[in-house]
Design a protein around this motif. Structure first.
Motif, PDB file in Angstrom:
ATOM      1  N   THR A  69       5.648  18.025  15.133  1.00 60.12           N
ATOM      2  CA  THR A  69       5.525  16.596  14.844  1.00 60.12           C
ATOM      3  C   THR A  69       6.864  15.977  15.234  1.00 60.12           C
ATOM      4  N   TYR A  70       6.811  14.766  15.767  1.00 61.02           N
ATOM      5  CA  TYR A  70       8.064  14.104  16.141  1.00 61.02           C
ATOM      6  C   TYR A  70       8.572  13.371  14.890  1.00 61.02           C
ATOM      7  N   GLY A  71       9.444  14.036  14.148  1.00 65.28           N
ATOM      8  CA  GLY A  71       9.863  13.575  12.818  1.00 65.28           C
ATOM      9  C   GLY A  71       8.861  14.113  11.797  1.00 65.28           C
ATOM     10  N   PRO A  72       9.259  14.228  10.524  1.00 68.14           N
ATOM     11  CA  PRO A  72       8.310  14.729   9.514  1.00 68.14           C
ATOM     12  C   PRO A  72       7.103  13.791   9.397  1.00 68.14           C
ATOM     13  N   VAL A  73       5.908  14.366   9.288  1.00 67.26           N
ATOM     14  CA  VAL A  73       4.712  13.513   9.304  1.00 67.26           C
ATOM     15  C   VAL A  73       4.666  12.575   8.092  1.00 67.26           C
ATOM     16  N   ILE A  74       5.166  13.051   6.950  1.00 66.89           N
ATOM     17  CA  ILE A  74       5.380  12.151   5.806  1.00 66.89           C
ATOM     18  C   ILE A  74       6.617  12.613   5.048  1.00 66.89           C
TER      19      ILE A  74
END
Ligand code: F3S
Length: 285
Positions: A36-41
């Motif tokens: 994921t490009y950055g944490p998904v949440i």
């Protein structure tokens, strides 16, 4: 036995739920590595659970550039055009776009207005990834401001042709105030109210529930600003508000003296935690 009322808007909004589901779906079917490009949440438990399923987090553009193969999932916040271009240049990288459609709409507005040569003003928090992603769809002539004071510092003149959009979570009332001021300043102005009402609806429902409850349980991360805001709103309406992160935190609480208990949760609280808390409260209090 206490009467329990669970907020319908507790937990993930539509865009976040859709993105999290996409990541789980990809984790289950992709043959190669999934990122994921950055944490998904912003929920450590979910990120850890996804890690166990082989999903890794890319933290920067450099990490993406170094990637040779795999599936890259764009989270609900969205990203600038550059990130799509980097992925498009890699044969063995497949992009799965889970940008919230409401954010995608802002990208399209900014791309179009900017291509017409108009100055773009994004009302929101410049350090927020959503805002940085929005900026990434415009040409150079773009400003970001979070308040009237910051706008004053931008040197916007009456002869600018200005197009204004908002970060989806910006406060509606403040946005209207800012727009009123700008309309007096600029002749050629186009305003796009791109605020998403998911946050507003969650807060309004929390207030309603808290005003009719003897106690309210708010579930969410301690560092989640939208959860803290829910706690603040509930405390304005109810004297007994309990801010918990997981069902474990219910243990030391004594809720037996309350007749009506409300439950709500912040935007990054997963459904399973909400259900677990609800089940315990229903069976034990
Ligand atoms: Fe959520 Fe999309 Fe609104 S991510 S807050 S539904 S803009």
């Amino acid at each position: 036995m206490a009467e329990i009322r669970l907020a319908e808007t507790a937990g993930f909004c539509f865009g976040v739920r859709r993105a999290v589901e996409k990541v789980y779906e990809e984790a289950g079917k992709a043959a190669g590595p999934v990122y994921t490009y950055g944490p998904v949440i912003h929920n450590e438990e979910v990120v850890r659970d996804l890690e166990k399923k082989g999903v890794r987090v890319l933290h920067s553009e450099e990490e993406l550039k170094d990637l040779e193969e795999g599936t890259v999932i764009i989270r609900s916040h969205g990203v600038g055009k550059k990130i799509y271009d980097i992925c498009a240049g890699k044969d063995k990288v497949r992009l799965v776009d889970a940008t919230c459609p409401f954010v995608g709409k802002i990208h399209e507005i900014v791309r179009r207005e900017s291509a017409e040569g108009r100055r773009i003003l994004i009302i929101g928090d410049a350090s927020h990834p959503e805002v940085q992603g929005i900026r990434g769809w415009s040409m150079d002539n773009t400003d970001i401001a979070a308040s009237e004071e910051e706008i004053r510092g931008l040197g916007i003149s009456p002869c600018n042709s200005l197009s204004v959009v908002a970060q989806t979570t910006y406060n509606s009332k403040k946005f209207i105030e800012v727009i009123d001021k700008l309309k007096n300043l600029v002749y050629d102005i186009r305003c796009f109210n791109t605020i998403c009402n998911a946050t507003q609806e969650r807060q309004t429902e929390a207030r309603n529930i808290a005003s009719e409850a003897d106690a309210v349980i708010v579930i969410g991360g301690k560092s989640s600003s939208n959860t803290r805001k829910l706690v603040e709103i509930c405390r304005e309406e109810c004297d007994n508000v309990f801010f918990i992160q997981t069902a474990e935190d219910l243990k030391p609480l004594t809720l037996t003296s309350f007749d009506r208990i409300g439950i709500t949760a912040g935007a990054s609280t997963p459904q399973n935690i909400i259900e677990e808390v609800q089940n315990i409260v229903r069976s034990e209090f």
